[in-house]
Motif scaffolding. Structure first.
Motif, PDB file in Angstrom:
ATOM      1  N   UNK A 137      16.651 -10.565 -35.119  1.00 12.54           N
ATOM      2  CA  UNK A 137      16.534  -9.336 -34.365  1.00 12.54           C
ATOM      3  C   UNK A 137      15.187  -8.747 -34.823  1.00 12.54           C
ATOM      4  N   UNK A 138      14.852  -8.036 -34.235  1.00 11.62           N
ATOM      5  CA  UNK A 138      13.267  -7.294 -34.728  1.00 11.62           C
ATOM      6  C   UNK A 138      13.328  -6.108 -33.597  1.00 11.62           C
ATOM      7  N   UNK A 139      13.141  -4.818 -34.401  1.00 12.37           N
ATOM      8  CA  UNK A 139      13.163  -3.700 -33.642  1.00 12.37           C
ATOM      9  C   UNK A 139      11.923  -3.037 -34.196  1.00 12.37           C
ATOM     10  N   UNK A 140      11.240  -2.070 -33.312  1.00 10.46           N
ATOM     11  CA  UNK A 140      10.145  -1.208 -33.835  1.00 10.46           C
ATOM     12  C   UNK A 140      10.136   0.340 -33.136  1.00 10.46           C
ATOM     13  N   UNK A 141       9.907   1.131 -33.889  1.00 11.97           N
ATOM     14  CA  UNK A 141       9.760   2.482 -33.377  1.00 11.97           C
ATOM     15  C   UNK A 141       8.348   2.918 -33.350  1.00 11.97           C
ATOM     16  N   UNK A 142       7.874   3.497 -32.379  1.00  9.25           N
ATOM     17  CA  UNK A 142       6.842   4.329 -32.134  1.00  9.25           C
ATOM     18  C   UNK A 142       6.845   5.673 -31.493  1.00  9.25           C
ATOM     19  N   UNK A 143       5.969   6.505 -31.767  1.00  4.49           N
ATOM     20  CA  UNK A 143       6.237   7.744 -31.064  1.00  4.49           C
ATOM     21  C   UNK A 143       4.882   8.658 -30.770  1.00  4.49           C
ATOM     22  N   UNK A 144       4.891   9.692 -30.010  1.00  2.00           N
ATOM     23  CA  UNK A 144       3.700  10.136 -29.612  1.00  2.00           C
ATOM     24  C   UNK A 144       2.920  10.972 -30.442  1.00  2.00           C
ATOM     25  N   UNK A 145       3.704  11.469 -31.812  1.00  2.00           N
ATOM     26  CA  UNK A 145       3.488  12.015 -32.883  1.00  2.00           C
ATOM     27  C   UNK A 145       4.068  11.287 -34.322  1.00  2.00           C
TER      28      UNK A 145
END
Length: 196
Positions: A137-145
């Motif tokens: 399992x591999x998960x990433x989080x990116x955001x506008x800020x």
């Protein structure tokens, strides 16, 4: 009778300590609004995996910002990324192929598939990617800020928990290590050094 009362009084306490139930990760169904929603700048916040080939870069990544722009084809996005790996800033250009039929993003660099991921349903200012072409399992989080609300971070951590990933599997970036600070030269790559 006393045992029954004890059981009934203790049941709410026992239920309150159970971990939240895990719902499956629900990918976004791609439509004509998906690609425009992805365009623009994103900050990579955190990634989690146990997949050995991903670990060296995750451990070394102190900061990452990237942007999507339209590619030369309808099913393609250009990616411009700046990443600080330990003390070195590197600019990279690559492509993402959009497979609408199975709602998958395929990261391609030098005509080789680097990774495949599905975009998980969430807030429009978040980019939660479930990497799917690997054995772990591999998960990433990116955001506008680079500032993510506590609620959004808790949502991401709940997904990690449900995938069996722990804090030890999780690698965060920091805005204090942004790349490139003014006057600093970047490493190899032909990306434009001005991210706004």
């Amino acid at each position: 009778m006393l045992a029954t009362i004890t059981l009934l009084l203790g049941l709410p306490l026992a239920l309150a300590t159970e971990p939240p139930s895990c719902a499956p990760l629900i990918p976004i169904t791609f439509d004509n609004t998906t690609i425009p929603r992805l365009l623009g700048q994103w900050f990579y916040i955190v990634g989690a995996t146990r997949y050995p080939p991903y670990l060296p870069e995750l451990r070394a990544a102190k900061f990452s910002a990237f942007s999507f722009s339209p590619g030369s084809r309808e099913d393609e996005l250009n990616v411009t990324e700046f990443i600080r790996l330990n003390e070195t800033c590197v600019g990279r250009n690559s492509k993402v192929q959009v497979l609408q039929e199975n709602s998958t993003l395929v990261h391609v660099d030098d005509n080789q598939v680097v990774s495949m991921a599905t975009l998980i349903q969430s807030n429009k200012d978040l980019l939660i990617l479930n990497h799917i072409n690997i054995d772990s399992p591999s998960l990433s989080l990116s955001a506008r800020t680079h500032n993510v609300s506590k609620e959004h971070m808790e949502e991401f951590k709940a997904h990690l928990h449900c995938l069996g990933l722990t804090e030890e599997d999780t690698y965060y970036t920091s805005i204090k290590d942004s790349c490139p600070p003014s006057g600093e030269k970047t490493g190899e790559g032909d990306a434009d050094p001005q991210l706004e």
